[in-house]
Write a protein that holds these residues in place. Structure first.
Motif, PDB file in Angstrom:
ATOM      1  N   GLY A   1      18.157  12.935  -4.071  1.00  0.00           N
ATOM      2  CA  GLY A   1      18.206  12.408  -5.436  1.00  0.00           C
ATOM      3  C   GLY A   1      17.630  11.008  -5.522  1.00  0.00           C
ATOM      4  N   MET A   2      17.932  10.182  -4.514  1.00  0.00           N
ATOM      5  CA  MET A   2      17.357   8.835  -4.482  1.00  0.00           C
ATOM      6  C   MET A   2      15.836   8.915  -4.371  1.00  0.00           C
ATOM      7  SD  MET A   2      19.979   6.783  -1.975  1.00  0.00           S
ATOM      8  CE  MET A   2      21.751   7.055  -2.129  1.00  0.00           C
ATOM      9  N   ALA A   3      15.355   9.774  -3.464  1.00  0.00           N
ATOM     10  CA  ALA A   3      13.908   9.928  -3.283  1.00  0.00           C
ATOM     11  C   ALA A   3      13.231  10.296  -4.602  1.00  0.00           C
ATOM     12  CB  ALA A   3      13.623  10.984  -2.217  1.00  0.00           C
ATOM     13  N   GLU A   4      13.877  11.176  -5.360  1.00  0.00           N
ATOM     14  CA  GLU A   4      13.297  11.597  -6.639  1.00  0.00           C
ATOM     15  C   GLU A   4      13.191  10.415  -7.604  1.00  0.00           C
ATOM     16  OE1 GLU A   4      13.922  14.961 -10.128  1.00  0.00           O
ATOM     17  OE2 GLU A   4      15.329  14.870  -8.450  1.00  0.00           O
ATOM     18  N   THR A   5      14.263   9.616  -7.705  1.00  0.00           N
ATOM     19  CA  THR A   5      14.216   8.483  -8.649  1.00  0.00           C
ATOM     20  C   THR A   5      13.248   7.398  -8.170  1.00  0.00           C
ATOM     21  OG1 THR A   5      16.114   7.352  -7.631  1.00  0.00           O
ATOM     22  CG2 THR A   5      16.582   8.888  -9.425  1.00  0.00           C
ATOM     23  N   TRP A   6      13.049   7.294  -6.856  1.00  0.00           N
ATOM     24  CA  TRP A   6      12.096   6.301  -6.344  1.00  0.00           C
ATOM     25  C   TRP A   6      10.644   6.779  -6.474  1.00  0.00           C
ATOM     26  CZ3 TRP A   6      15.178   5.726  -1.142  1.00  0.00           C
ATOM     27  CH2 TRP A   6      16.365   5.003  -1.397  1.00  0.00           C
ATOM     28  N   GLY A   7      10.449   8.047  -6.840  1.00  0.00           N
ATOM     29  CA  GLY A   7       9.098   8.606  -6.914  1.00  0.00           C
ATOM     30  C   GLY A   7       8.519   8.910  -5.551  1.00  0.00           C
ATOM     31  N   SER A   8       9.387   9.104  -4.560  1.00  0.00           N
ATOM     32  CA  SER A   8       8.957   9.326  -3.175  1.00  0.00           C
ATOM     33  C   SER A   8       8.761  10.811  -2.884  1.00  0.00           C
ATOM     34  CB  SER A   8      10.023   8.794  -2.202  1.00  0.00           C
ATOM     35  OG  SER A   8      10.366   7.463  -2.474  1.00  0.00           O
TER      36      SER A   8
ATOM     37  N   SER B   1      -3.143   8.574   2.920  1.00  0.00           N
ATOM     38  CA  SER B   1      -3.012   9.047   1.541  1.00  0.00           C
ATOM     39  C   SER B   1      -3.052   7.905   0.523  1.00  0.00           C
ATOM     40  CB  SER B   1      -1.718   9.845   1.367  1.00  0.00           C
ATOM     41  OG  SER B   1      -0.590   9.010   1.505  1.00  0.00           O
ATOM     42  N   THR B   2      -2.895   6.676   0.997  1.00  0.00           N
ATOM     43  CA  THR B   2      -2.868   5.542   0.074  1.00  0.00           C
ATOM     44  C   THR B   2      -4.041   4.590   0.263  1.00  0.00           C
ATOM     45  OG1 THR B   2      -1.483   4.265   1.603  1.00  0.00           O
ATOM     46  CG2 THR B   2      -0.345   5.586  -0.068  1.00  0.00           C
ATOM     47  N   ALA B   3      -4.896   4.861   1.240  1.00  0.00           N
ATOM     48  CA  ALA B   3      -6.010   3.958   1.530  1.00  0.00           C
ATOM     49  C   ALA B   3      -6.970   3.901   0.344  1.00  0.00           C
ATOM     50  CB  ALA B   3      -6.750   4.416   2.776  1.00  0.00           C
ATOM     51  N   PRO B   4      -7.407   2.697  -0.017  1.00  0.00           N
ATOM     52  CA  PRO B   4      -8.399   2.597  -1.090  1.00  0.00           C
ATOM     53  C   PRO B   4      -9.711   3.245  -0.656  1.00  0.00           C
ATOM     54  CG  PRO B   4      -8.028   0.448  -0.067  1.00  0.00           C
ATOM     55  CD  PRO B   4      -7.038   1.400   0.534  1.00  0.00           C
ATOM     56  N   ILE B   5     -10.404   3.833  -1.613  1.00  0.00           N
ATOM     57  CA  ILE B   5     -11.671   4.495  -1.325  1.00  0.00           C
ATOM     58  C   ILE B   5     -12.769   3.417  -1.261  1.00  0.00           C
ATOM     59  CG2 ILE B   5     -13.390   6.132  -2.174  1.00  0.00           C
ATOM     60  CD1 ILE B   5     -11.076   7.644  -3.521  1.00  0.00           C
ATOM     61  N   SER B   6     -13.483   3.400  -0.157  1.00  0.00           N
ATOM     62  CA  SER B   6     -14.577   2.434  -0.030  1.00  0.00           C
ATOM     63  C   SER B   6     -15.825   3.017  -0.684  1.00  0.00           C
ATOM     64  CB  SER B   6     -14.842   2.146   1.447  1.00  0.00           C
ATOM     65  OG  SER B   6     -15.438   3.267   2.065  1.00  0.00           O
ATOM     66  N   PRO B   7     -16.765   2.148  -1.093  1.00  0.00           N
ATOM     67  CA  PRO B   7     -18.008   2.653  -1.731  1.00  0.00           C
ATOM     68  C   PRO B   7     -18.733   3.654  -0.842  1.00  0.00           C
ATOM     69  CG  PRO B   7     -17.807   0.268  -1.989  1.00  0.00           C
ATOM     70  CD  PRO B   7     -16.687   0.693  -1.084  1.00  0.00           C
TER      71      PRO B   7
ATOM     72  N   GLN C   1       0.830  -1.213   0.000  1.00  0.00           N
ATOM     73  CA  GLN C   1       0.000   0.000   0.000  1.00  0.00           C
ATOM     74  C   GLN C   1       0.861   1.257   0.000  1.00  0.00           C
ATOM     75  OE1 GLN C   1      -3.402   0.034   2.677  1.00  0.00           O
ATOM     76  NE2 GLN C   1      -3.068   2.185   3.129  1.00  0.00           N
ATOM     77  N   GLY C   2       1.944   1.257   0.767  1.00  0.00           N
ATOM     78  CA  GLY C   2       2.803   2.431   0.837  1.00  0.00           C
ATOM     79  C   GLY C   2       3.956   2.175   1.791  1.00  0.00           C
TER      80      GLY C   2
ATOM     81  N   PHE D   1       5.068   1.447  -5.382  1.00  0.00           N
ATOM     82  CA  PHE D   1       4.104   1.842  -4.351  1.00  0.00           C
ATOM     83  C   PHE D   1       4.452   3.261  -3.901  1.00  0.00           C
ATOM     84  CE2 PHE D   1       7.361  -1.050  -2.642  1.00  0.00           C
ATOM     85  CZ  PHE D   1       8.083  -0.192  -1.830  1.00  0.00           C
ATOM     86  N   PRO D   2       3.458   4.010  -3.389  1.00  0.00           N
ATOM     87  CA  PRO D   2       3.725   5.366  -2.893  1.00  0.00           C
ATOM     88  C   PRO D   2       4.628   5.318  -1.664  1.00  0.00           C
ATOM     89  CG  PRO D   2       1.355   4.965  -3.128  1.00  0.00           C
ATOM     90  CD  PRO D   2       2.040   3.643  -3.267  1.00  0.00           C
ATOM     91  N   SER D   3       5.450   6.355  -1.501  1.00  0.00           N
ATOM     92  CA  SER D   3       6.358   6.350  -0.355  1.00  0.00           C
ATOM     93  C   SER D   3       6.752   7.763   0.055  1.00  0.00           C
ATOM     94  CB  SER D   3       7.619   5.534  -0.665  1.00  0.00           C
ATOM     95  OG  SER D   3       8.275   6.053  -1.802  1.00  0.00           O
TER      96      SER D   3
END
Length: 197
Positions: free
Chosen positions: A148-155, A188-194, A89-90, A128-130
């Motif tokens: 720089g690492m955070a940027e390449t990891w998409g964090s 911030s990563t929790a799936p949205i429930s109906p 999830q994250g 996954f988000p981080s």
């Protein structure tokens, strides 16, 4: 974080493994759904062995998982993420150790790191988000290199300021910001429930 849909938090320690007064240990004691990656009996410096132990823990868990990694635990997580066996999830990735550069006295030597096959540190977007929480005064990682690492990891990068290596030697022990950043990762990563639509 106590309901049945909340994720299991998996704590990924660094090479010192379980430290009683470390913020990761104290955080784990406050959580209901938590697993800590156990220490290795042998091959302590083997990156492959440590990634395998993390993978084994993750395969035993049903439902969503959020990772909380520190120091070399961040590297274990990032190496695992190059070929993940399940969705995550994250993750909260705190003060990664930059083992591509020599570490200070008292830490693993360059020979230890090379034998353990820790390098190069992966620099691909994580699946996954981080959040990467980085210190301005970490003896194990220059802030600009970690950024720089955070940027390449998409964090998302969080500047912690002057916290050293964020370990008991630097005065952390308890680190209340861990709860706040973990909550942020989960919410911030929790799936949205109906029911929320």
């Amino acid at each position: 974080m106590n309901n049945s849909h909340s994720p299991t938090v998996v704590v990924v320690p660094g090479l010192r493994d379980h430290v009683a007064d470390h913020w990761q240990t104290l955080l784990a004691e406050r959580l209901d759904k938590v697993r800590t990656v156990p220490p290795l009996e042998h091959d302590k410096f083997s990156r492959t062995a440590r990634v395998a132990v993390l993978d084994s823990v993750l395969r035993e868990i049903d439902g969503p998982v959020v990772l909380v990694a520190h120091s070399a635990g961040v590297l274990i997580t990032v190496h695992w993420a190059q070929n993940p066996s399940r969705p995550i999830q994250g993750a909260l990735l705190a003060t990664p150790a930059d083992v591509e550069l020599p570490l200070p006295d008292g830490y693993p030597t360059t020979d230890d790191i090379d034998r353990g096959e820790w390098n190069p540190i992966p620099r691909r977007k994580l699946p996954f988000p981080s959040i990467v929480a980085a210190s301005r005064t970490d003896p194990l990682g220059n802030y600009r290199r970690i950024a720089g690492m955070a940027e390449t990891w998409g964090s998302r990068l969080v500047d912690l300021g002057d916290v050293g290596h964020l370990n008991p030697a630097a005065g952390y022990g308890n680190w209340p910001r861990a709860d706040e950043l973990l909550r942020e990762v989960i919410e911030s990563t929790a799936p949205i429930s109906p029911a929320q639509i």
